[in-house]
Scaffold this active site. Structure first.
Site, PDB file in Angstrom:
ATOM      1  N   SER A 136       0.825  -1.214   0.000  1.00 43.05           N
ATOM      2  CA  SER A 136       0.000   0.000   0.000  1.00 43.05           C
ATOM      3  C   SER A 136       0.851   1.253   0.000  1.00 43.05           C
ATOM      4  CB  SER A 136      -0.905   0.029   1.236  1.00 43.05           C
ATOM      5  OG  SER A 136      -1.664   1.221   1.230  1.00 43.05           O
ATOM      6  N   HIS A 193      -7.680  -3.086   4.734  1.00 41.02           N
ATOM      7  CA  HIS A 193      -7.064  -1.740   4.631  1.00 41.02           C
ATOM      8  C   HIS A 193      -7.807  -0.917   3.585  1.00 41.02           C
ATOM      9  CE1 HIS A 193      -4.528   1.017   2.273  1.00 41.02           C
ATOM     10  NE2 HIS A 193      -3.968   1.333   3.421  1.00 41.02           N
ATOM     11  N   GLU A 197      -9.970   2.447   3.877  1.00 47.85           N
ATOM     12  CA  GLU A 197      -9.623   3.569   2.997  1.00 47.85           C
ATOM     13  C   GLU A 197     -10.871   4.143   2.339  1.00 47.85           C
ATOM     14  OE1 GLU A 197      -6.466   2.622   0.056  1.00 47.85           O
ATOM     15  OE2 GLU A 197      -7.941   3.227  -1.440  1.00 47.85           O
TER      16      GLU A 197
HETATM   17  C1  6PG Z   1      -3.167   1.423  -1.862  1.00 48.11           C
HETATM   18  C2  6PG Z   1      -4.468   1.669  -2.572  1.00 48.11           C
HETATM   19  C3  6PG Z   1      -4.537   1.013  -3.934  1.00 48.11           C
HETATM   20  C4  6PG Z   1      -5.955   1.165  -4.471  1.00 48.11           C
HETATM   21  C5  6PG Z   1      -5.940   1.424  -5.937  1.00 48.11           C
HETATM   22  C6  6PG Z   1      -7.377   1.330  -6.496  1.00 48.11           C
HETATM   23  O1  6PG Z   1      -3.225   0.829  -0.774  1.00 48.11           O
HETATM   24  O2  6PG Z   1      -2.141   1.852  -2.405  1.00 48.11           O
HETATM   25  O3  6PG Z   1      -5.515   1.105  -1.774  1.00 48.11           O
HETATM   26  O4  6PG Z   1      -4.177  -0.358  -3.825  1.00 48.11           O
HETATM   27  O5  6PG Z   1      -6.647   0.004  -4.269  1.00 48.11           O
HETATM   28  O6  6PG Z   1      -5.414   2.703  -6.075  1.00 48.11           O
HETATM   29  O7  6PG Z   1      -8.202   2.180  -5.790  1.00 48.11           O
HETATM   30  P1  6PG Z   1      -9.809   1.952  -5.874  1.00 48.11           P
HETATM   31  O8  6PG Z   1     -10.088   0.665  -5.134  1.00 48.11           O
HETATM   32  O9  6PG Z   1     -10.391   3.161  -5.220  1.00 48.11           O
HETATM   33  O10 6PG Z   1     -10.172   1.826  -7.330  1.00 48.11           O
END
Ligand code: 6PG
Length: 483
Positions: A136, A193, A197
């Site tokens: 992440s 996570h 988010e």
């Molecule tokens: C991270 C983010 C990333 C995220 C993607 C897609 O932890 O860096 O969570 O993995 O999942 O950027 O984002 P969406 O799920 O909002 O399309």
């Protein structure tokens, strides 16, 4: 220094899949002194990485999977950074055919944890270690220090851990990387996570909506508020970037960029997975679920077009004391955030029991303090809470969070009431408040639900005054019998 030929097996890590995330984490490994073997379906991407960043460390250019594997020191460690799903299965199969027992395949994509469980079991039969690692922090995190959530066999972490910890973010001298647990545990925790988010982003969005429509603030004014909030309890990456996004002026129109972005949120799917998993585990992740549904609603363009102009009813008066309502929103945001994280950690505990992973919630709080999208000062408090009581029944009853909600509750109610009276949708603020009220309620209407279920389905009920299960003969003399 880059040896552009894959001569001898000298790389400590191989990265295949060199889109931005893959390229950046390969560079991160190289910058930390590791020799990195590079592979990509299209060699052009490999060559572009070497041309642009070859001076950042020791890369080994490879063209074929066999060359790629041959360039790796034993036990070979390969990090897959390709799109989750079938692409990952194809790459795993190709690598597994070229690797030997004891070698390690790491999937750094946002894979569904049940796929990881399947893959780990299948590769274990072939003597290979499979590590599903949530990574992440986006592109910036991959390059400068992500939070890494590796699952898989404990024994593979012995050789892999130091490598991953060397490139992870560091907070108070502690790498934001630890062995999460067996098989799919790492991807499960990354999924949660992402659910948190989504909830965090939805709550911030609702605060923004209230500032814009209840107080009439423009983007710059709201950016200033979030900037100020980022110096206090709400300090976090998401609050920080919110101020940045709201401050951005669109070059073409001179308007705030946020005012010219289409208001339809997309989602690649990890938040949805979190809710589906929580439904199966029986964990009420109301904040996360409302965030996922709010994104879907925002994208329902035809319905929203058709619903434009529907009756709003008599709306209430807008707040006149902007400073007081701003503080109310801050308190409501903090309280709702506590609920969202409490629910996320409940899901982690439920998953740990369901899959026999023996997870340590405090570990997640520790490695989420830096590098990841939900990194926040707040996570120190969660870490302290679980360090003090690893078996905490809910974050909400932990003294610090209990007091924080007690401080916030009046503001929280005022915000939900005001939003409702003004016709401003706050699904995450309001569902979080209802979750809190539900949790603390003396008697819930579930007693009536049980009665109804027993009436039409003879599903039985328990009594408050004696143990056992009971059924009323609703279609007979309505006497009660032991079930
Ligand atoms: C991270 C983010 C990333 C995220 C993607 C897609 O932890 O860096 O969570 O993995 O999942 O950027 O984002 P969406 O799920 O909002 O399309």
């Amino acid at each position: 220094m880059t040896d552009t030929t894959a001569s001898t097996a000298r790389a400590q890590i191989g990265v295949t899949g060199l889109a931005v995330m893959g390229s950046n984490i390969a560079r991160n490994f190289a910058r930390h002194g590791h020799t990195v073997a590079l592979h990509n379906r299209s060699v052009a991407k490999t060559d572009a990485l070497i041309a642009e960043h070859g001076d950042e460390g020791d890369f080994v250019r490879t063209e074929t999977v066999d060359e790629f594997v041959a360039a790796l020191q034993r036990p070979r460690r390969v990090l897959i950074m390709v799109k989750a799903g079938d692409a990952t299965d194809a790459v795993i199969e190709e690598l597994a055919a070229a690797m030997e027992p004891g070698d390690i395949i790491i999937d750094g994509g946002n894979a569904l944890y049940t796929d990881t469980i399947r893959r780990e079991a299948s590769l274990r039969e072939r003597g290979l270690h499979f590590v599903g690692a949530g990574i992440s922090g986006g592109e910036e995190g991959a390059l400068n220090g992500p939070s890494i959530m590796p699952g898989g066999p404990k024994e593979s972490y012995e050789s892999l851990g130091p490598l991953l910890e060397s490139v992870a973010a560091v907070v108070d001298g502690t790498p934001c990387c630890t062995h999460i647990g067996p098989d799919g545990a790492g991807h499960f925790v990354k999924m949660v996570h992402n659910g948190i988010e989504y909830a965090d982003m939805q709550l911030i969005g609702e605060a923004y909506h209230l500032f814009r429509d209840a107080l009439g603030f423009d983007a710059a004014q709201i950016a200033a508020v979030f900037g100020e909030w980022n110096t206090g309890d709400l300090e976090s990456y998401l609050i920080e970037i919110t101020a940045e996004v709201l401050s951005q002026v669109d070059a073409k129109t001179g308007q705030p960029l946020v005012d010219v972005i289409v208001d339809a949120a997309e989602q690649k799917g990890t938040g949805r997975w979190t809710v589906k998993s929580a439904l199966d585990l029986g964990v009420p992740v109301t904040g996360i679920a409302e965030a996922v549904f709010a994104r879907a609603l925002s994208g329902s363009r035809a319905q929203r077009e058709a619903a434009k102009g529907l009756a709003s009813g008599v709306l209430g008066d807008k707040p006149t004391d902007a400073d007081r309502f701003t503080e109310d929103i801050r308190q409501a945001l903090y309280a709702s955030k506590i609920v969202a994280y409490a629910q996320g950690f409940d899901q982690i505990r439920a998953g740990s029991v369901e899959y026999g992973w023996d997870l340590t919630p405090g570990d997640m709080a520790t490695i989420w303090r830096g590098g990841c999208i939900i990194r926040a000062r707040f996570l120190n408090r969660i870490k302290e809470a679980y360090d003090t009581n690893p078996d905490l029944t809910s974050l909400i009853v932990e003294p610090y969070f209990k007091d924080a909600i007690e401080t916030a509750i009046d503001s929280w109610r005022r915000v939900v009431v005001t939003a409702t009276q003004l016709g401003i949708p706050v699904p995450a603020f309001s569902s979080s408040l209802s979750y809190y009220d539900g949790l603390r309620a003396e008697r819930l209407p579930a007693a009536l639900t049980q009665g109804q279920r027993d009436f039409f389905g003879a599903h039985t009920y328990e009594r408050t005054d004696r143990p056992g299960k009971f059924h009323t003969l609703w279609s007979g003399d309505r006497s009660e019998v032991d079930a």
